[in-house]
Scaffold this active site. Structure first.
Site, short mmCIF file in Angstrom:
data_model
loop_
_atom_site.label_atom_id
_atom_site.label_comp_id
_atom_site.label_asym_id
_atom_site.label_seq_id
_atom_site.Cartn_x
_atom_site.Cartn_y
_atom_site.Cartn_z
N ASP A 82 -21.69 -33.80 35.60
CA ASP A 82 -22.33 -33.65 34.28
C ASP A 82 -22.95 -34.98 33.86
O ASP A 82 -23.47 -35.71 34.69
CB ASP A 82 -21.29 -33.15 33.27
CG ASP A 82 -21.91 -32.41 32.11
OD1 ASP A 82 -22.20 -31.21 32.28
OD2 ASP A 82 -22.09 -33.02 31.06
N HIS A 114 -21.58 -34.95 26.07
CA HIS A 114 -21.44 -33.62 26.68
C HIS A 114 -20.30 -33.62 27.70
O HIS A 114 -19.40 -32.77 27.66
CB HIS A 114 -22.76 -33.24 27.34
CG HIS A 114 -22.87 -31.82 27.77
ND1 HIS A 114 -22.67 -31.40 29.06
CD2 HIS A 114 -23.18 -30.70 27.07
CE1 HIS A 114 -22.85 -30.10 29.15
NE2 HIS A 114 -23.17 -29.63 27.96
N ASN A 207 -27.44 -20.10 27.72
CA ASN A 207 -27.45 -19.84 26.27
C ASN A 207 -28.73 -19.20 25.79
O ASN A 207 -29.19 -19.48 24.69
CB ASN A 207 -27.25 -21.16 25.51
CG ASN A 207 -25.91 -21.79 25.78
OD1 ASN A 207 -24.92 -21.10 25.97
ND2 ASN A 207 -25.87 -23.12 25.81
N SER A 271 -21.66 -24.04 28.14
CA SER A 271 -21.26 -25.32 28.73
C SER A 271 -19.77 -25.56 28.57
O SER A 271 -19.13 -26.17 29.42
CB SER A 271 -21.98 -26.48 28.04
OG SER A 271 -23.15 -26.85 28.69
#
Length: 462
Positions: A82, A114, A207, A271
């Site tokens: 990530d 994140h 999403n 996520s």
């Protein structure tokens, strides 16, 4: 050469909603509730800290009950491929590992919020009286930074996946989606190599709120994860559809902030549903260390709760960590004619008839759907339930023409059949009668029976 360069450019979108939906706050230790269960950690935000309420996702997936079984194992490694992780967050100190040359390395230039949020959901330290807690309290978290903020190159992501697999990751969690309707061959190769090395790859579904397949979640063998809201309906933003393997909490989640706040934040997106599943997978690996990646994935999916949306009437499976740890993957028992039950493999002993004198006629044993209970049948038609198996009735008050010789359960686990040696069939619960040989003259007596996979029929064996 131009084509190769184009393939390496990033077509990646992080699958949280937006940085604006991450709200920072410091923890308030005065709001710690008194928790009676011995499995509940003392981290203040587990019980609710201002301005937030109690994190809802723990109860939704059965975390407190799962922690009664295992808190995880340091022998399990989850790779977070990530944006990088803030390993200086007080609730992650000692939990994060890195491999030199694996990913882009640490960064002070780009946001790691994140990845830090993901790491907190997986493994924020437990029982240190700080902020919140992750689902797995002991797993190693391998930080593989492959993005500069929300941007990255497919070549860097692919290299990070390969590196994580080579360096012993058991689970890789991916919280991004690639643009387009097909997976980049570069990423496909990396994921395939990781899977060949025995790694379980888990990916967020996206999403966009639609049913279209998104990659890498839709890639072969990848455990795809969508997001549900606290109502357990699919979150309005989450990608959906029958192609998604599992849903998990992904709206209004509480986890760790990065940078100056060093506290907790709220976030939402698939996520963050994906790492919840990844942490569930690591608990399964800790509970069943001999499971391979396919078995872990199958265990999570088959033990998930089936839910029907109140909005769309669609049906999907929601992660249930408690049941993933409780239900045996392979259940097998043996029973003697005196009613002694012998549990083999992962099976548990839930009781038997050995304390009842003069029993010499036990003829069959059958498990319920979860493997957390079973029935014993006697030749006189008496049936005794143990564990979570329900009492659905028997023939103990009837006079039988021939003795009962076997039993079989329905696929739902909510019914069973008893068969006598003359082929007479007796149905209980949701078991349906499909015929018998009770009125026929047989060359040999019936000795066994088995249900069809659908439950719409059965076989008798003479």
């Amino acid at each position: 050469m131009r084509i190769k360069a184009a393939l390496s450019l990033v077509v990646i979108t992080l699958t949280c909603i937006s940085p604006g939906h991450l709200l920072a706050a410091e923890t308030n230790t005065q709001d710690l509730a008194e928790l009676s269960a011995i499995s509940n950690p003392n981290d203040p935000c587990f019980g609710g800290c201002a301005p937030y309420g109690v994190p809802w996702h723990f109860e939704a997936i059965g975390a407190p009950e799962a922690w009664e079984i295992t808190n995880g194992s340091s022998d399990v490694t989850i790779a977070v491929v990530d944006t990088g992780i803030d390993d200086q967050h007080p609730d992650l100190v000692g939990r994060i590992t890195r491999i030199p040359g694996c990913g882009l390395g640490q960064t002070n230039q780009y946001s790691t919020s994140h990845g830090t949020f993901i790491a907190g959901l997986i493994g924020a330290s437990a029982n240190n009286s700080l902020s919140t807690v992750g689902l797995d309290w002991n797993a190693q978290i391998l930080d593989v930074r492959v993005m500069n903020g929300s941007n990255g190159r497919t070549s860097d992501i692919a290299a990070g996946i390969k590196c994580a697999a080579v360096h012993g990751a058991d689970i890789i969690t991916l919280s991004f989606v690639q643009q387009g309707s097909q997976l980049s061959p570069v990423l496909q190769q990396a994921i395939s190599e990781a899977q060949d090395a025995g790694v379980l790859v888990i990916a967020a579904a996206g999403n966009d709120g639609y049913e279209r397949q998104r990659f890498p979640a839709a890639a072969e063998g990848v455990l795809s994860v969508g997001a549900v809201a606290q109502s357990l309906d699919i979150a309005s933003f989450s990608t959906r559809g029958s192609w998604i393997d599992l849903m998990a909490p992904g709206e209004g989640l509480l986890s760790l902030g990065a940078g100056q706040s060093n506290g907790v934040r709220l976030g939402q997106g698939s996520s963050f549903a994906a790492p919840v599943v990844a942490a569930g997978a690591s608990l399964v690996k800790a509970r069943f260390p001999y499971f391979d990646a396919t078995q872990i994935s199958n265990q999570l999916v088959r033990t998930a709760k089936t839910h029907i949306s109140q909005v769309s009437s669609s049906q999907y499976r929601i992660l249930d960590v408690e049941q993933a740890l409780k239900q045996p993957y392979r259940s097998h028992w043996q029973v003697t004619e005196t009613g002694q039950v012998i549990a083999l493999g992962e099976s548990e002993h839930f009781g038997d008839l050995t304390t009842r004198p003069l029993i010499r006629n036990v003829t069959a044993i059958a498990a319920n759907l979860t493997g957390l209970g079973y029935w014993l049948a006697q030749t006189n038609g008496a049936v005794t339930a143990f564990g979570e198996a329900r009492d659905l009735g028997d023939l103990s008050t009837m006079t039988l023409n021939k003795p009962i010789v076997d039993m079989a359960t329905t696929p739902s686990g909510n019914g069973y059949w008893l068969v006598a040696s003359d082929g007479g069939i007796f149905s209980f619960g949701d078991a349906q009668f499909h015929g018998s040989t009770g009125a026929m003259t047989l060359n040999k007596p019936i000795v066994d029976m088995a249900s069809t996979p659908s439950g719409n029929g059965y076989w008798l064996v003479a």
